[in-house]
Design a protein around this motif. Sequence first.
Motif, PDB file in Angstrom:
ATOM      1  N   ILE A  46       4.551   4.394   5.327  1.00 41.94           N
ATOM      2  CA  ILE A  46       5.441   5.313   6.034  1.00 41.94           C
ATOM      3  C   ILE A  46       4.855   6.708   5.891  1.00 41.94           C
ATOM      4  O   ILE A  46       4.875   7.292   4.811  1.00 41.94           O
TER       5      ILE A  46
ATOM      6  N   VAL B 152       5.727   5.240   0.629  1.00 40.47           N
ATOM      7  CA  VAL B 152       6.203   6.373   1.430  1.00 40.47           C
ATOM      8  C   VAL B 152       5.334   7.595   1.111  1.00 40.47           C
ATOM      9  O   VAL B 152       5.114   7.930  -0.054  1.00 40.47           O
TER      10      VAL B 152
ATOM     11  N   MET C  24       7.862   5.210  10.154  1.00 36.76           N
ATOM     12  CA  MET C  24       9.046   4.684   9.475  1.00 36.76           C
ATOM     13  C   MET C  24       9.863   3.830  10.432  1.00 36.76           C
ATOM     14  O   MET C  24      10.294   2.732  10.093  1.00 36.76           O
TER      15      MET C  24
ATOM     16  N   PHE D 198       7.301  13.212   2.243  1.00 31.71           N
ATOM     17  CA  PHE D 198       8.695  12.899   2.574  1.00 31.71           C
ATOM     18  C   PHE D 198       9.650  13.443   1.520  1.00 31.71           C
ATOM     19  O   PHE D 198      10.794  13.752   1.822  1.00 31.71           O
TER      20      PHE D 198
ATOM     21  N   LYS E  54       8.679   3.339  -3.614  1.00 28.74           N
ATOM     22  CA  LYS E  54       8.363   4.736  -3.322  1.00 28.74           C
ATOM     23  C   LYS E  54       6.886   4.930  -2.989  1.00 28.74           C
ATOM     24  O   LYS E  54       6.542   5.770  -2.162  1.00 28.74           O
TER      25      LYS E  54
ATOM     26  N   ILE F  33      15.073   2.990  -1.670  1.00 22.16           N
ATOM     27  CA  ILE F  33      13.718   3.294  -2.121  1.00 22.16           C
ATOM     28  C   ILE F  33      13.713   3.253  -3.636  1.00 22.16           C
ATOM     29  O   ILE F  33      14.484   3.954  -4.287  1.00 22.16           O
TER      30      ILE F  33
END
Length: 116
Positions: A21, A50, A27, A54, A47, A78
């Motif tokens: 992401i 990502v 996403m 973010f 996590k 998350i």
Amino acid sequence: MEIQKLESDGIARVRNDEVIITDTASMLDFVMSVQYETTYHKIIIDKVAVLEAFFDLKTGLLGDAFQKLVTYQLKMAIIGDFSMYSESFKDYIYESNKGSHVYFVATEEEAVEKLR
């Protein structure tokens, strides 16, 4: 990307060691792909998958991406350690965890509990 279906809870558990992401579009692609493969509307992700940006509220990435989750009636948890972030981000986590769409938790068990 490995997707595990936690069938009794209707939750898709996604495991990936790489960032998948990176922006709002990725996403949205990610959650729609998971939903298509599993038919589940609840997703758990680590996590590490990502992009770090973010978690910097100044970028606006988090708010934009999570608004998409709300629009499409998806839920996401998350999993990770969020203790190193700013107080304003910790406040964001606190408010988000009181809501019903996006959760920041430390363990998979907490994620499942929030998404039930």
